[in-house]
Design an enzyme around this catalytic site. Structure first.
Site, PDB file in Angstrom:
ATOM      1  N   ASP A  44       0.828  -1.212   0.000  1.00 32.27           N
ATOM      2  CA  ASP A  44       0.000   0.000   0.000  1.00 32.27           C
ATOM      3  C   ASP A  44       0.856   1.253   0.000  1.00 32.27           C
ATOM      4  O   ASP A  44       0.458   2.279  -0.565  1.00 32.27           O
ATOM      5  CB  ASP A  44      -0.941  -0.002   1.212  1.00 32.27           C
ATOM      6  CG  ASP A  44      -2.152   0.889   0.987  1.00 32.27           C
ATOM      7  OD1 ASP A  44      -2.774   0.792  -0.091  1.00 32.27           O
ATOM      8  OD2 ASP A  44      -2.497   1.683   1.887  1.00 32.27           O
ATOM      9  N   CYS A 135     -11.019   3.560  -4.715  1.00 36.57           N
ATOM     10  CA  CYS A 135     -10.126   3.452  -3.557  1.00 36.57           C
ATOM     11  C   CYS A 135     -10.662   4.240  -2.359  1.00 36.57           C
ATOM     12  O   CYS A 135     -10.955   3.647  -1.312  1.00 36.57           O
ATOM     13  CB  CYS A 135      -8.716   3.888  -3.934  1.00 36.57           C
ATOM     14  SG  CYS A 135      -7.550   3.817  -2.550  1.00 36.57           S
ATOM     15  N   TYR A 139     -12.829   2.480   0.971  1.00 40.53           N
ATOM     16  CA  TYR A 139     -12.250   2.630   2.314  1.00 40.53           C
ATOM     17  C   TYR A 139     -13.194   3.392   3.237  1.00 40.53           C
ATOM     18  O   TYR A 139     -13.315   3.067   4.425  1.00 40.53           O
ATOM     19  CB  TYR A 139     -10.895   3.336   2.237  1.00 40.53           C
ATOM     20  CG  TYR A 139      -9.753   2.382   2.018  1.00 40.53           C
ATOM     21  CD1 TYR A 139      -8.839   2.095   3.032  1.00 40.53           C
ATOM     22  CD2 TYR A 139      -9.584   1.730   0.790  1.00 40.53           C
ATOM     23  CE1 TYR A 139      -7.787   1.219   2.842  1.00 40.53           C
ATOM     24  CE2 TYR A 139      -8.534   0.849   0.574  1.00 40.53           C
ATOM     25  CZ  TYR A 139      -7.650   0.587   1.599  1.00 40.53           C
ATOM     26  OH  TYR A 139      -6.612  -0.302   1.405  1.00 40.53           O
ATOM     27  N   TYR A 165     -10.839   6.117   8.631  1.00 41.97           N
ATOM     28  CA  TYR A 165     -11.540   5.995   7.355  1.00 41.97           C
ATOM     29  C   TYR A 165     -13.039   6.249   7.462  1.00 41.97           C
ATOM     30  O   TYR A 165     -13.690   6.506   6.436  1.00 41.97           O
ATOM     31  CB  TYR A 165     -11.254   4.628   6.726  1.00 41.97           C
ATOM     32  CG  TYR A 165      -9.871   4.583   6.130  1.00 41.97           C
ATOM     33  CD1 TYR A 165      -9.527   5.399   5.056  1.00 41.97           C
ATOM     34  CD2 TYR A 165      -8.888   3.757   6.659  1.00 41.97           C
ATOM     35  CE1 TYR A 165      -8.248   5.391   4.523  1.00 41.97           C
ATOM     36  CE2 TYR A 165      -7.598   3.737   6.123  1.00 41.97           C
ATOM     37  CZ  TYR A 165      -7.296   4.553   5.052  1.00 41.97           C
ATOM     38  OH  TYR A 165      -6.021   4.553   4.527  1.00 41.97           O
ATOM     39  N   GLU A 207      -9.669  -3.463  -5.943  1.00 41.97           N
ATOM     40  CA  GLU A 207      -9.682  -3.193  -4.502  1.00 41.97           C
ATOM     41  C   GLU A 207      -9.884  -4.500  -3.729  1.00 41.97           C
ATOM     42  O   GLU A 207      -9.197  -4.767  -2.741  1.00 41.97           O
ATOM     43  CB  GLU A 207     -10.786  -2.198  -4.158  1.00 41.97           C
ATOM     44  CG  GLU A 207     -10.430  -0.751  -4.427  1.00 41.97           C
ATOM     45  CD  GLU A 207      -9.269  -0.260  -3.583  1.00 41.97           C
ATOM     46  OE1 GLU A 207      -9.178  -0.636  -2.390  1.00 41.97           O
ATOM     47  OE2 GLU A 207      -8.437   0.496  -4.106  1.00 41.97           O
TER      48      GLU A 207
END
Length: 228
Positions: A44, A135, A139, A165, A207
């Site tokens: 990541d 993305c 999240y 998040y 993802e």
């Protein structure tokens, strides 16, 4: 219905698969192997570096200051804010963040980055947004889902990650990107919207694959020692 909402509805199946993935559920229960967490951070970190480069390509294609400011804000968020959830994982496994940087990308992460770069270089701003949006959007919803389901308090090992998040700032950034995508979709031809749909769908799939890559600690099938 807005174009971004259409895309979200079309990809409900992938979002549900992401929510139920054992790595994501492990964040909620606080039970993930240290090896899987380290694998995730290594990949990541490099993925987010590439993410900022894609925003940079978007800036180079922007025709107004409003878009330039938006993409610059997104770069700032990744560069200065998104280190916090990484640090949460690093603290949990007892490894300094710096020791998990600079590693080669596993196959899935490598493919995901090249998918985004392809749309960045071949498409317009709408297509770039469609490739990038899954993305932050996934999240955000992961954070909200885990917060609602597990209600983590300060004793939960991944409470900082979940709360980060699920926070309003991430929601606001995602809403701004959705609104911008909707603006570009209104001006797009059916062919362009088709490419945006495809870019969004593939990013959603990737993802999911990224979580699976981390959980299984995916590596290239043949090591460097076999290359002559």
């Amino acid at each position: 219905m807005s174009f971004s909402n259409v895309l979200r509805n079309e990809n409900q199946d992938v979002f549900e698969k992401i929510f139920s993935h054992p790595f994501v559920q492990g964040i909620g229960t606080g039970d993930i192997s240290k090896e899987a967490l380290a694998h995730y951070i290594k990949a990541d970190y490099e993925y987010l570096n590439a993410f900022m480069h894609v925003y940079g390509v978007a800036i180079s294609k922007s025709s107004n200051r409003e878009d330039i400011q938006l993409f610059n804000q997104q770069i700032d968020f990744v560069l200065n804010s998104e280190v916090h959830p990484h640090n949460n994982f690093c603290e949990h496994i007892g490894v300094p963040y710096e020791e998990l940087q600079g590693f080669p990308l596993p196959p899935t992460a490598d493919h995901y980055i090249k998918h985004m770069l392809y749309h960045a270089h071949q498409g317009g701003i709408g297509e770039i947004l469609a490739a990038l949006l899954p993305c932050p959007w996934t999240y955000l919803e992961i954070g909200q889902e885990l917060l609602d389901t597990f209600k983590p308090d300060s004793s939960h090992p991944f409470s900082p990650w979940i709360h980060f998040y699920a926070q309003k700032k991430v929601n606001s950034l995602t809403e701004v990107l959705c609104s911008k995508l909707d603006d570009y979709a209104e001006q797009a031809s059916e062919e362009e919207k088709g490419r945006m749909r495809e870019a969004f769908r593939k990013s959603c799939q990737l993802e999911y694959a990224f979580w699976d890559m981390a959980y299984t600690q995916e590596e290239w099938p043949v090591g460097k020692e076999a290359v002559r």
